[in-house]
Design a protein around this motif. Structure first.
Motif, mmCIF file in Angstrom:
data_model
loop_
_atom_site.group_PDB
_atom_site.id
_atom_site.type_symbol
_atom_site.label_atom_id
_atom_site.label_comp_id
_atom_site.label_asym_id
_atom_site.label_seq_id
_atom_site.Cartn_x
_atom_site.Cartn_y
_atom_site.Cartn_z
ATOM 1 N N ILE A 376 0.831 -1.213 0.000
ATOM 2 C CA ILE A 376 0.000 0.000 0.000
ATOM 3 C C ILE A 376 0.859 1.254 0.000
ATOM 4 O O ILE A 376 0.531 2.242 -0.681
ATOM 5 C CB ILE A 376 -0.977 -0.031 1.198
ATOM 6 N N LEU A 395 -1.507 -2.784 -6.500
ATOM 7 C CA LEU A 395 -2.429 -3.471 -5.602
ATOM 8 C C LEU A 395 -3.190 -4.593 -6.303
ATOM 9 O O LEU A 395 -3.475 -5.635 -5.695
ATOM 10 C CB LEU A 395 -3.409 -2.474 -4.985
ATOM 11 N N TYR A 411 -8.586 0.873 -1.070
ATOM 12 C CA TYR A 411 -7.666 1.654 -1.907
ATOM 13 C C TYR A 411 -7.858 1.347 -3.390
ATOM 14 O O TYR A 411 -7.778 2.252 -4.237
ATOM 15 C CB TYR A 411 -6.210 1.423 -1.480
#
Length: 467
Positions: A376, A395, A411
């Motif tokens: 992240i 990701l 996210y």
């Protein structure tokens, strides 16, 4: 259960006479049981070589004594000479069939990993000496503990608990087995049963403190260590571990007091000085923090935690290049220190060294690929550089590995939204909410901290998707 030496008050005198005889200062005849007691004394006091010499000498005088051969087999096991022990037991099978023989057989089988045979032998031992059943159950439990088979050990200790619930030695072993099996609530239960009977055991209070620390029950840990220190004021490790619990509670001044007391006890204290320094760092007393980080490094120059700490102090003081030097030193001394690489990524970003920053984040991932935080942080770096596609790709590459992590999908939802991919943004957000609805607020706070990278309009769109 009575301690061996409580029943043998004159053992020390017997050993003294034996050692006088060895030195030629006196002469005394020692029978078989004298030699067994002397050897047991040496074994109990961790003098194995002396015990071995005693049995060798005794067998010269009493070559047919079964008790001495049992003790010899026991010492073969302690020395890791299991084949010799098995050979000796095989010799004795023709003439021996008592409880001690089968207990010894079982112990040898445990040492060789033959647990079914061990159990059979132990059960035969109990059948042959039911009068001493409690002692046998206890010794069998210890035999399995010796080879780290705590589940099997617990079976025997628990049987003994059911038959003799107030046996303190056994209560301790039951609690210890549960602790080793990570069944910590059960361990706490049995340590407390011990304390209900004998509340002044510093050893039990200390073990409780360790378990509470592991469970992050830091207030309970502090209380347990306080009892430990009330009973035994010079219990050095209790000061150290109490300091750790207080640190995690954010009570840095109190933690500092404990660590400083621990400095009075023997240790190399490199880590202690590091923890002291971190307390000063959290208190904003940077000069004292630097002093103790340097004390730690004077003891252990390769202590990466201390180099990391110096880097953090320099960063907090705005000395970015100095911080980088310290962090690079930490990375050099410990290539697996992923948190150090994350900090380096941030520091390199501050001086516009983007290539170095990317490499640092990627090193963090290599060092700890199972830490979602590292992935992240790299994605956030790309986001801050307005490279949304790269952030998303970082990701998406690991979403199968972290399919139960809500933070990842929050996210991904944000980055999909920033690319105007509304379908994927909705899908990711739905998946994140199904795992943990509560983390959405953290994502919104991140967005607000990073305006104008995330515009007010995009934040509103995210909030609408959440409805």
């Amino acid at each position: 259960m009575t301690n061996y030496f409580d029943e043998n008050k004159d053992i020390a005198e017997l050993v003294r006479l034996y050692e006088e005889t060895l030195r030629g200062e006196s002469f005394r005849y020692f029978d078989v049981f004298d030699y067994v007691d002397i050897a047991e004394y040496y074994l109990t006091t961790m003098q194995e070589s002396k015990a071995e010499n005693v049995i060798s000498e005794a067998l010269v005088q009493h070559p047919d004594a079964i008790e001495l051969k049992y003790k010899q087999a026991e010492m073969y096991v302690l020395k890791g000479k299991t084949q010799k022990a098995l050979n000796l037991i095989k010799e004795l099978e023709q003439t021996s069939d008592d409880a001690e023989f089968h207990l010894l057989r079982g112990t040898i089988f445990t040492a060789t990993g033959k647990y079914e045979e061990a159990n059979s032998a132990f059960l035969m031992a109990i059948e042959r000496d039911d009068e001493n059943r409690e002692e046998l159950l206890f010794r069998i439990g210890l035999a399995f503990q010796h080879v780290f088979e705590f589940s099997l050990a617990l079976q025997y200790h628990y049987k003994l608990y059911e038959e003799s619930p107030n046996d303190l030695n056994n209560l301790f072993e039951v609690a210890y087995c549960y602790e080793q099996l990570e069944r910590l609530d059960n361990s706490i239960l049995f340590y407390n049963k011990y304390l209900d009977i004998s509340p002044y055991s510093h050893k039990v209070w200390y073990n409780l403190g360790i378990i509470y620390n592991r469970l992050q029950r830091y207030e309970d840990a502090v209380e347990a260590y306080d009892y430990t220190l009330a009973i035994r004021p010079k219990h050095s490790k209790a000061y150290f571990n109490k300091g750790n619990a207080l640190f995690y509670l954010g009570k840095y001044k109190e933690a500092l007091t404990c660590y400083l007391k621990y400095l009075n006890y023997d240790d190399n204290h490199s880590l202690t000085n590091t923890y002291i320094a971190e307390c000063y760092e959290r208190l904003g007393e940077y000069e004292s923090a630097v002093l103790h980080y340097n004390k730690a490094l004077s003891i252990d120059p390769k202590l990466s935690d201390a180099w990391f700490g110096l880097g953090m102090v320099a960063k907090l003081q705005g000395n970015i290049y100095e911080a980088i030097q310290h962090m690079e030193k930490a990375a050099k001394t410990d290539g697996t220190f992923s948190e150090c690489y994350i900090e380096l990524g941030e520091l390199y970003t501050l001086i516009n060294e983007d290539t170095l920053a990317i490499n640092a984040y990627r090193y963090a991932i290599i060092a700890s690929p199972d830490a979602l935080h590292n992935h992240i942080e790299l994605a956030k770096f790309y986001h801050k550089k307005n490279n949304i596609q790269e952030a998303r790709e970082v990701l998406e590459a690991v979403k199968k590995d972290f399919k139960e992590e809500a933070e990842l999908f929050y996210y991904l939802s944000l980055f999909a939204l920033l690319e105007d991919d509304l379908v994927e943004a909705k899908r990711y957000l739905k998946q994140a909410k199904s795992i943990d609805n509560g983390q959405f607020d953290e994502l919104v706070n991140y967005c607000r901290r990073n305006e104008p990278l995330v515009s007010k309009g995009k934040i509103d769109d995210l909030l609408k998707l959440h409805e």
